[in-house]
Motif scaffolding. Structure first.
Motif, PDB file in Angstrom:
ATOM      1  N   LEU A  13       9.639  -2.164   5.629  1.00  0.00           N
ATOM      2  CA  LEU A  13       8.629  -2.868   6.416  1.00  0.00           C
ATOM      3  C   LEU A  13       8.315  -2.143   7.718  1.00  0.00           C
ATOM      4  CD1 LEU A  13       9.891  -6.530   5.990  1.00  0.00           C
ATOM      5  CD2 LEU A  13       7.992  -5.430   4.825  1.00  0.00           C
ATOM      6  N   ALA A  14       8.943  -0.982   7.869  1.00  0.00           N
ATOM      7  CA  ALA A  14       8.699  -0.224   9.095  1.00  0.00           C
ATOM      8  C   ALA A  14       7.280   0.345   9.080  1.00  0.00           C
ATOM      9  CB  ALA A  14       9.709   0.912   9.206  1.00  0.00           C
ATOM     10  N   ALA A  15       6.824   0.754  10.233  1.00  0.00           N
ATOM     11  CA  ALA A  15       5.482   1.339  10.318  1.00  0.00           C
ATOM     12  C   ALA A  15       5.418   2.606   9.490  1.00  0.00           C
ATOM     13  CB  ALA A  15       5.144   1.651  11.774  1.00  0.00           C
ATOM     14  N   VAL A  16       4.263   2.849   8.856  1.00  0.00           N
ATOM     15  CA  VAL A  16       4.089   4.015   8.004  1.00  0.00           C
ATOM     16  C   VAL A  16       3.937   5.247   8.883  1.00  0.00           C
ATOM     17  CG1 VAL A  16       2.609   5.084   6.266  1.00  0.00           C
ATOM     18  CG2 VAL A  16       2.968   2.621   6.253  1.00  0.00           C
ATOM     19  N   GLY A  17       4.735   6.266   8.557  1.00  0.00           N
ATOM     20  CA  GLY A  17       4.669   7.497   9.333  1.00  0.00           C
ATOM     21  C   GLY A  17       3.549   8.399   8.857  1.00  0.00           C
ATOM     22  N   LYS A  37      -5.705   1.065   0.843  1.00  0.00           N
ATOM     23  CA  LYS A  37      -6.067  -0.061   1.710  1.00  0.00           C
ATOM     24  C   LYS A  37      -5.979  -1.374   0.958  1.00  0.00           C
ATOM     25  CE  LYS A  37      -9.757  -1.685   4.790  1.00  0.00           C
ATOM     26  NZ  LYS A  37     -11.110  -1.394   5.327  1.00  0.00           N
ATOM     27  N   GLU A  38      -6.453  -1.332  -0.323  1.00  0.00           N
ATOM     28  CA  GLU A  38      -6.439  -2.548  -1.119  1.00  0.00           C
ATOM     29  C   GLU A  38      -5.026  -2.975  -1.491  1.00  0.00           C
ATOM     30  OE1 GLU A  38      -8.886  -1.468  -4.372  1.00  0.00           O
ATOM     31  OE2 GLU A  38     -10.776  -1.938  -3.361  1.00  0.00           O
ATOM     32  N   SER A  39      -4.113  -1.982  -1.702  1.00  0.00           N
ATOM     33  CA  SER A  39      -2.765  -2.307  -2.158  1.00  0.00           C
ATOM     34  C   SER A  39      -1.784  -2.560  -1.021  1.00  0.00           C
ATOM     35  CB  SER A  39      -2.229  -1.178  -3.045  1.00  0.00           C
ATOM     36  OG  SER A  39      -2.136   0.018  -2.288  1.00  0.00           O
ATOM     37  N   ALA A  40      -2.158  -2.183   0.207  1.00  0.00           N
ATOM     38  CA  ALA A  40      -1.225  -2.338   1.323  1.00  0.00           C
ATOM     39  C   ALA A  40      -0.970  -3.813   1.615  1.00  0.00           C
ATOM     40  CB  ALA A  40      -1.782  -1.657   2.567  1.00  0.00           C
ATOM     41  N   VAL A  41       0.285  -4.144   1.886  1.00  0.00           N
ATOM     42  CA  VAL A  41       0.657  -5.514   2.225  1.00  0.00           C
ATOM     43  C   VAL A  41       0.388  -5.750   3.702  1.00  0.00           C
ATOM     44  CG1 VAL A  41       2.570  -7.142   2.397  1.00  0.00           C
ATOM     45  CG2 VAL A  41       2.390  -5.618   0.419  1.00  0.00           C
ATOM     46  N   LYS A  42      -0.343  -6.816   3.991  1.00  0.00           N
ATOM     47  CA  LYS A  42      -0.716  -7.118   5.379  1.00  0.00           C
ATOM     48  C   LYS A  42      -0.102  -8.456   5.773  1.00  0.00           C
ATOM     49  CE  LYS A  42      -5.142  -4.706   4.900  1.00  0.00           C
ATOM     50  NZ  LYS A  42      -6.618  -4.851   4.930  1.00  0.00           N
ATOM     51  N   ASP A  81       0.460 -12.097   0.580  1.00  0.00           N
ATOM     52  CA  ASP A  81       1.162 -11.004   1.251  1.00  0.00           C
ATOM     53  C   ASP A  81       2.338 -11.515   2.069  1.00  0.00           C
ATOM     54  OD1 ASP A  81      -0.716  -9.405   0.117  1.00  0.00           O
ATOM     55  OD2 ASP A  81      -1.444  -8.514   1.986  1.00  0.00           O
ATOM     56  N   ASP A  82       2.137 -12.619   2.770  1.00  0.00           N
ATOM     57  CA  ASP A  82       3.225 -13.185   3.579  1.00  0.00           C
ATOM     58  C   ASP A  82       4.371 -13.661   2.685  1.00  0.00           C
ATOM     59  OD1 ASP A  82       1.802 -12.719   5.896  1.00  0.00           O
ATOM     60  OD2 ASP A  82       0.935 -14.745   5.957  1.00  0.00           O
ATOM     61  N   THR A 116       4.118  -8.074  -6.181  1.00  0.00           N
ATOM     62  CA  THR A 116       5.206  -7.188  -6.584  1.00  0.00           C
ATOM     63  C   THR A 116       4.629  -5.983  -7.309  1.00  0.00           C
ATOM     64  OG1 THR A 116       6.684  -9.077  -6.839  1.00  0.00           O
ATOM     65  CG2 THR A 116       7.351  -7.033  -7.911  1.00  0.00           C
ATOM     66  N   ALA A 117       5.122  -4.812  -6.982  1.00  0.00           N
ATOM     67  CA  ALA A 117       4.630  -3.587  -7.602  1.00  0.00           C
ATOM     68  C   ALA A 117       4.818  -3.643  -9.117  1.00  0.00           C
ATOM     69  CB  ALA A 117       5.354  -2.378  -7.025  1.00  0.00           C
TER      70      ALA A 117
END
Length: 433
Positions: A13-17, A37-42, A81-82, A116-117
């Motif tokens: 859950l860390a920020a993406v490097g 963008k569509e698959s990223a969990v927000k 997502d939450d 879930t992936a």
């Protein structure tokens, strides 16, 4: 049966490097960014501080303080997502605390979120089923195991676990139908269903009290993994489901001898005494000498003095008195007389003569056609003439039909081509100097 008790999963859950990528055409780059963008969990703004508080508590020396926070978050009505993030936190914390209840909540939340992936869905569903199985929630376990199985999951003994969920609910017919599906799928792949599955299904069929199911599955075991044990079990199951007279019992014992399923002194005693009652001296001698040669009938067994030795004294005179062909029988000779002579010749390994007498018996009035064709098939099978044996067994009906079917299956096993050994890999060539 072993079941998994713990399941841990890392949560990122860390920020993406920053990620270095090779250059690509502009359109492909745009498509890739859109997909990411569509698959990223927000995480929603409302949930972000709650997640931060949970992560902070998990990072302390007393991570258990995060549990009420996770439970509270899971109890809320959350966006997909939450809910996925809450589930991942529960999985991670449950692994740390070895709290399977919390892990299960996390798995279910992750699945329910729909986020879930795809690659993780088989394992997530399996573990959801495993947790339900451990809690004896059999219907839930069946539901999740089935999804995992359908998604291709094949680890951790999922097949017997899935089938077992039906037996736990007293649904033996459905459970055995599931075993059929599972085994058919395995046998259609490159991996044959293991013998342990057949044994387990056979055991469940036996425990059901349904004689037909037991007969079906014991025969399936013997068909897939032929041996003295498996064929002996198939015969035992067949005997439970049918009432055989003395002649039919002897026919069964002959099949057991052919398949190597006479495995105890008691088996040999039954065969010898059944043949003795019919004055089949040659068969008495043949079966008891077979038992002696295999070390199953010991030299001090009462059968030797009480049955074998008296039969040995009768053999020479009995054989000399036999008509060599049906036309040598005095009088017209009834069907049963002809078939009795056939049985005697069978015991003396005069298989061609036995066939001739059985066939002669079939032409007489009131002939027992099934007895005749069973005898003809047995004589041909003993002689190794398998095609003729199968033709005869195919004509058997009535109460003898199950035994005839077993003979045909056994013959197919004897005539099946040997498995082709894999070709040896070619030797690597030496590099040119």
């Amino acid at each position: 049966m072993r079941f998994l008790s713990h399941f841990s999963m890392a949560v990122a859950l860390a920020a993406v490097g920053t990620l270095a990528v090779t250059a690509m055409p502009q359109e492909a780059q745009a498509a890739k960014k859109k997909k990411e963008k569509e698959s990223a969990v927000k995480i929603s703004k409302e949930v972000q501080p709650k997640v931060a508080a949970i992560q902070a508590a998990m990072a302390t020396e007393t991570p258990a303080t995060a549990k009420p926070l996770v439970d509270a978050l899971l109890a809320e009505t959350l966006a997909p997502d939450d809910r996925f993030v809450a589930g991942q936190l529960a999985i991670q914390l449950g692994g740390t605390l070895k709290d399977t209840g919390l892990q299960e909540k996390g798995i279910i939340a992750s699945l329910d979120s729909g986020r879930t992936a795809e690659a993780q869905l088989p394992a997530f569903n399996f573990f959801a089923g495993n947790f339900a199985y451990g809690a004896e929630r059999w219907a839930d376990a069946a539901k999740y195991f089935q999804v995992a199985y359908d998604l291709g999951y094949r680890d951790n003994n999922i097949e017997p676990l899935l089938a077992e969920t039906y037996f736990k609910r007293n649904m033996p017919v459905e459970g055995l139908a599931k075993w059929t599906e599972i085994m058919n799928n395995a046998n259609a792949s490159t991996t044959k269903a293991p013998e342990s599955w057949y044994r387990l299904a056979r055991d469940r069929a036996l425990a059901s009290g349904n004689k037909d199911l037991y007969a079906t599955w014991s025969t399936k075991w013997a068909t897939a993994y032929p041996s003295g044990d498996s064929w002996g079990d198939a015969v035992a199951a067949s005997r439970r489901s049918s009432q055989a007279d003395s002649v039919q019992n002897l026919e069964v014992l002959r099949f057991m001898k052919a398949t190597g399923s006479l495995t105890t002194a008691r088996d040999y005693k039954e065969f010898a005494e059944e043949a003795q009652r019919k004055n089949l001296f040659g068969e008495v001698v043949a079966v008891l000498e077979d038992g002696k040669s295999k070390g199953i009938v010991s030299s001090n067994n009462p059968l030797i003095k009480e049955v074998l030795e008296p039969a040995q004294k009768e053999v020479a005179g009995d054989r000399a008195s036999l008509p060599a062909q049906p036309s040598g029988v005095r009088g017209s000779g009834s069907s049963s007389v002809m078939m009795n002579f056939a049985d005697v010749w069978l015991g003396y390994k005069g298989y061609d003569k036995a066939v001739a007498f059985y066939e002669a018996g079939l032409t007489k009035p009131d002939a027992d056609m099934n007895r005749g064709y069973m005898g003809i098939g047995t004589a041909h099978a003993y002689a190794g003439d398998y095609d003729a044996a199968k033709q005869a067994f195919a004509k058997v009906s009535g109460t003898r039909a199950p035994l005839a079917a077993m003979w045909q299956t056994w013959i197919d096993q004897q005539t099946a081509p040997a498995p082709v050994a894999p070709a040896a890999a070619p030797a690597a060539e030496e590099p040119a100097s």
